[in-house]
Motif scaffolding. Structure first.
Motif, short mmCIF file in Angstrom:
data_model
loop_
_atom_site.label_atom_id
_atom_site.label_comp_id
_atom_site.label_asym_id
_atom_site.label_seq_id
_atom_site.Cartn_x
_atom_site.Cartn_y
_atom_site.Cartn_z
N PHE A 70 5.88 -3.09 -1.99
CA PHE A 70 5.00 -3.51 -3.07
C PHE A 70 4.48 -2.29 -3.81
CE2 PHE A 70 2.47 -3.15 0.80
CZ PHE A 70 1.40 -2.37 0.41
N GLU A 71 4.18 -2.48 -5.09
CA GLU A 71 3.69 -1.40 -5.93
C GLU A 71 2.16 -1.36 -5.91
OE1 GLU A 71 5.35 0.89 -7.32
OE2 GLU A 71 7.42 0.15 -7.18
N ILE A 72 1.62 -0.21 -6.27
CA ILE A 72 0.17 -0.02 -6.40
C ILE A 72 -0.10 0.52 -7.79
CG2 ILE A 72 -1.85 1.19 -5.52
CD1 ILE A 72 -0.56 1.27 -2.80
N SER A 73 -0.94 -0.17 -8.53
CA SER A 73 -1.13 0.17 -9.95
C SER A 73 -1.89 1.47 -10.16
CB SER A 73 -1.87 -0.99 -10.65
OG SER A 73 -3.12 -1.22 -10.03
N ASP A 74 -2.91 1.72 -9.37
CA ASP A 74 -3.78 2.89 -9.54
C ASP A 74 -3.58 3.81 -8.36
OD1 ASP A 74 -5.75 4.62 -10.39
OD2 ASP A 74 -7.13 3.01 -10.96
N GLN A 75 -3.05 5.02 -8.61
CA GLN A 75 -2.71 5.91 -7.50
C GLN A 75 -3.00 7.36 -7.87
OE1 GLN A 75 1.97 6.26 -7.72
NE2 GLN A 75 1.37 4.10 -7.87
N LEU A 76 -3.48 8.11 -6.88
CA LEU A 76 -3.77 9.53 -7.06
C LEU A 76 -2.61 10.42 -6.62
CD1 LEU A 76 -7.49 9.68 -5.86
CD2 LEU A 76 -6.64 9.70 -8.20
N ILE A 77 -1.71 9.88 -5.81
CA ILE A 77 -0.52 10.61 -5.39
C ILE A 77 0.70 9.77 -5.74
CG2 ILE A 77 -1.68 11.84 -3.52
CD1 ILE A 77 -0.55 9.81 -1.57
N THR A 78 1.84 10.43 -5.81
CA THR A 78 3.07 9.73 -6.17
C THR A 78 3.43 8.71 -5.08
OG1 THR A 78 3.85 11.71 -7.30
CG2 THR A 78 5.48 10.01 -6.82
N TYR A 79 3.69 7.48 -5.54
CA TYR A 79 3.99 6.40 -4.60
C TYR A 79 4.90 5.39 -5.28
CZ TYR A 79 3.41 1.97 -2.13
OH TYR A 79 3.66 0.80 -1.50
N SER A 80 5.82 4.81 -4.50
CA SER A 80 6.67 3.73 -4.99
C SER A 80 6.84 2.71 -3.87
CB SER A 80 8.04 4.26 -5.44
OG SER A 80 8.77 4.77 -4.34
N SER A 81 7.39 1.55 -4.21
CA SER A 81 7.52 0.47 -3.23
C SER A 81 8.49 0.82 -2.10
CB SER A 81 8.00 -0.80 -3.93
OG SER A 81 9.24 -0.58 -4.58
N SER A 82 9.34 1.82 -2.30
CA SER A 82 10.29 2.21 -1.25
C SER A 82 9.67 3.16 -0.22
CB SER A 82 11.51 2.89 -1.88
OG SER A 82 11.12 4.04 -2.63
N ASP A 83 8.44 3.60 -0.45
CA ASP A 83 7.77 4.49 0.50
C ASP A 83 7.28 3.70 1.71
OD1 ASP A 83 8.08 6.86 -0.95
OD2 ASP A 83 6.33 6.41 -2.20
N PRO A 84 7.03 4.39 2.85
CA PRO A 84 6.55 3.68 4.04
C PRO A 84 5.14 3.16 3.86
CG PRO A 84 6.60 6.04 4.42
CD PRO A 84 7.29 5.81 3.11
N LEU A 85 4.77 2.24 4.73
CA LEU A 85 3.45 1.61 4.63
C LEU A 85 2.30 2.59 4.82
CD1 LEU A 85 3.85 -1.88 6.32
CD2 LEU A 85 2.89 -1.43 4.07
N TRP A 86 2.51 3.60 5.66
CA TRP A 86 1.41 4.54 5.89
C TRP A 86 1.03 5.25 4.59
CZ3 TRP A 86 2.00 9.56 4.56
CH2 TRP A 86 3.30 10.10 4.51
N LYS A 87 2.00 5.47 3.71
CA LYS A 87 1.67 6.11 2.44
C LYS A 87 0.90 5.16 1.54
CE LYS A 87 3.62 9.26 -0.95
NZ LYS A 87 4.86 9.94 -1.43
N ALA A 88 1.24 3.86 1.62
CA ALA A 88 0.47 2.88 0.85
C ALA A 88 -0.99 2.86 1.31
CB ALA A 88 1.10 1.49 1.01
N PHE A 89 -1.20 2.91 2.63
CA PHE A 89 -2.58 2.97 3.15
C PHE A 89 -3.27 4.25 2.70
CE2 PHE A 89 -1.27 -0.43 5.97
CZ PHE A 89 -2.45 -1.15 6.14
N LEU A 90 -2.53 5.35 2.63
CA LEU A 90 -3.11 6.61 2.17
C LEU A 90 -3.55 6.50 0.71
CD1 LEU A 90 -3.81 9.58 2.63
CD2 LEU A 90 -1.44 10.15 2.05
N VAL A 91 -2.73 5.88 -0.12
CA VAL A 91 -3.11 5.67 -1.52
C VAL A 91 -4.38 4.83 -1.61
CG1 VAL A 91 -2.40 4.62 -3.70
CG2 VAL A 91 -0.75 5.92 -2.36
N GLY A 92 -4.45 3.75 -0.82
CA GLY A 92 -5.65 2.93 -0.81
C GLY A 92 -6.88 3.68 -0.33
N LEU A 93 -6.70 4.53 0.69
CA LEU A 93 -7.82 5.32 1.19
C LEU A 93 -8.32 6.29 0.13
CD1 LEU A 93 -9.70 6.48 3.36
CD2 LEU A 93 -7.80 7.86 4.19
#
Length: 391
Positions: A70-93
Motif C-alpha cells: 500500500f502507498e502512503i501519501s505523506d512521507q518524509l523518506i522515500t517509500y513505495s508499496s514494494s518496500d517492506p512493512l517495517w519501512k511503512a511503520f517507520l514512515v508512520g512513526l
C-alpha cells in the motif's frame, strides 16, 4: 561499663546487620514479585499462541519483512508499496513525530502568549485570552479536527484561484505550497544544524548573565533567526523551486497537505488552551510581594513578568506541562480521522492487509510508550534544572 567508642561500634554493627537483613528481605520480595509477573505474562502469551494456532492464524513479527502493498501519501523518506512493512511503520512513526514535535512548539508559544493575555491589564486582551481558552477547551478535539478539515478541504479555493503571496506561498484546498531552495532536504538539515549549533552556544553564554528562562527564550530567538538566514542563503546560492499553478492542481515547491494542516492547527489550538491555563495559574501562584518588589525597582510590567515573575512561576508550570506534551502526542493518533498517515493510520492499514492484529497493536503501544517516556525524561531533566537554578 563499656567505653563510649565500643558502644558506638557495637551500635553501628547492629545497625548494619539490620540494614542488611532488611535489604535481603526487600530483594527477596521484589524477586518474588517479578517472578510472579513473568509467570502471569508467560501464561497469557502461551494462551494467546494456543488460541492463534487453533484458529490457524500466523503469529510473530516475521510479517514486518513482507511487502507492504500500500502507498502512503505523506512521507518524509522515500517509500513505495514494494518496500517492506517495517519501512511503512517507520514512515508512520516519522509522520507522528513531525506533527507532535511541531505542535509542541507552536502550542507552547501560543499557550504562553494566551496565558499572559489573561493576566494583562487591558480588558480587551483579557477577554480575547479567556475566549480562546473557553472555546477550545470545551470543544471535543475530534469535533474540532473535523470542523477544521471541512474548512480546509471545502471552503478554501481551488488551485487556480488559490490565495497567494507572489510566487512564494499558495494556499488552496489541496494544501499549502511554499517556495524552497533547489537543494531541498539538504537545505533543511543545514538550516536546522546551523541554528541548533548557534543557539546552543548562545544559551551557554547567556546563562552566565540571565536566568534559565530568559536564556532559553533568547536562544530560541537566535535559533529561528539563524535557521531563516541559512534557509535564505541556500536559496540564494542554489536557486528557488517555486510552486506553479496548473489547470487542476499545483506543481513544484514544498507541499503541506491539508490533512497535516488540519491536524497541526487543531492540536495547536486545543492544547494551547490547556497550556494557557497552566501558565496563568503558575504566574498567579507567585506571591504579590514579588510584583511590588519588581515595580519598586522601576521595572515595567513586561520586564517584571520576564525577569522576576515568570522564572519563579516556571517551577510550577513545567511539571503539568510535561503531562500536556505527552497527552498531545497521544492525541495525534486522531490523525486517522482526517486521513493523515501517522503511525496509527499506517498500523491500521497494515492490520487489514496482514491480519496480524495483536502484533500491530503491540507495536503501536510500544512506540507511543517509548516516545512518551523520552518526553518524560527530557522534561524531568529540565524541571530539575529549573528547580535547582538560582532565579
Amino acid at each position: 561499663m563499656f567505653p563510649k567508642d565500643k558502644l558506638d561500634a557495637s551500635g553501628d554493627a547492629s545497625w548494619r546487620r539490620r540494614e542488611q537483613v532488611r535489604k535481603r528481605r526487600e530483594f527477596f520480595l521484589q524477586a518474588l514479585f517479578v517472578l510472579a509477573l513473568l509467570l502471569v505474562a508467560g501464561f497469557f502469551v502461551a494462551n494467546v499462541e494456543s488460541n492463534l494456532a487453533t484458529k490457524h492464524v500466523r503469529s510473530g513479527f516475521g510479517f514486518m519483512s513482507d511487502r507492504a502493498g500500500f502507498e502512503i501519501s505523506d512521507q518524509l523518506i522515500t517509500y513505495s508499496s514494494s518496500d517492506p512493512l517495517w519501512k511503512a511503520f517507520l514512515v508512520g512513526l516519522l509522520n507522528t513525530l513531525r506533527v507532535a514535535g511541531l505542535t509542541i512548539i507552536t502550542a507552547t508559544i501560543l499557550g504562553v502568549v494566551v496565558g499572559l493575555m489573561r493576566l494583562a491589564k487591558n480588558p480587551l486582551l483579557r477577554f480575547l485570552g479567556a475566549a480562546h481558552v473557553e472555546a477550545y477547551r470545551n470543544i471535543p478535539l475530534l469535533v474540532l479536527l473535523l470542523a477544521l478539515y471541512l474548512v480546509v478541504t471545502e471552503l478554501l479555493p481551488g488551485a487556480r484561484e488559490a490565495f497567494h503571496a507572489g510566487s512564494w506561498i499558495y494556499l488552496a484546498k489541496t494544501g499549502l505550497y511554499l517556495a524552497v531552495p533547489q537543494i531541498g532536504t539538504a537545505a533543511v538539515l543545514l538550516a536546522l544544524g546551523a541554528g541548533g549549533a548557534v543557539a546552543a552556544g548562545a544559551f551557554v553564554l547567556l546563562r552566565r548573565k540571565l536566568s534559565v528562562w530568559m536564556a532559553a527564550v533568547w536562544s530560541l530567538a537566535v535559533f529561528a533567526v539563524v535557521c531563516v538566514f541559512a534557509w535564505v542563503s541556500c536559496g540564494a546560492l542554489s536557486g528557488w523551486d517555486h510552486p506553479t499553478q496548473t489547470r487542476f492542481s499545483m506543481r513544484g515547491g514544498l507541499q503541506i497537505t491539508p490533512e497535516f494542516l488540519t491536524l497541526w492547527l487543531g492540536l495547536t489550538l486545543f492544547t494551547s488552551a490547556s497550556i494557557a491555563e497552566i501558565v496563568r495559574a503558575g504566574v498567579q501562584s507567585v506571591r504579590t510581594g514579588q510584583w511590588d518588589a519588581a515595580y519598586a525597582l522601576g521595572l515595567t510590567h513586561s520586564d517584571a513578568v520576564s525577569y522576576v515573575i515568570f522564572p519563579q512561576a516556571l517551577r510550577l508550570i513545567v511539571p503539568p506541562l510535561s503531562s500536556q506534551f505527552m497527552t498531545l502526542t497521544k492525541n495525534s493518533s486522531l490523525a486517522v480521522m482526517v486521513g493523515y498517515p501517522d503511525l496509527v493510520n499506517v498500523g491500521t492499514t497494515a492490520l487489514n492487509v496482514t491480519g496480524q492484529a495483536l502484533e500491530v497493536i503491540c507495536i503501536i503501544m510500544l512506540v507511543y510508550l517509548s516516545v512518551n517516556l523520552v518526553i518524560s525524561v527530557v522534561m524531568n531533566a529540565f524541571n530539575a534544572r529549573v528547580t535547582a537554578a538560582k532565579i
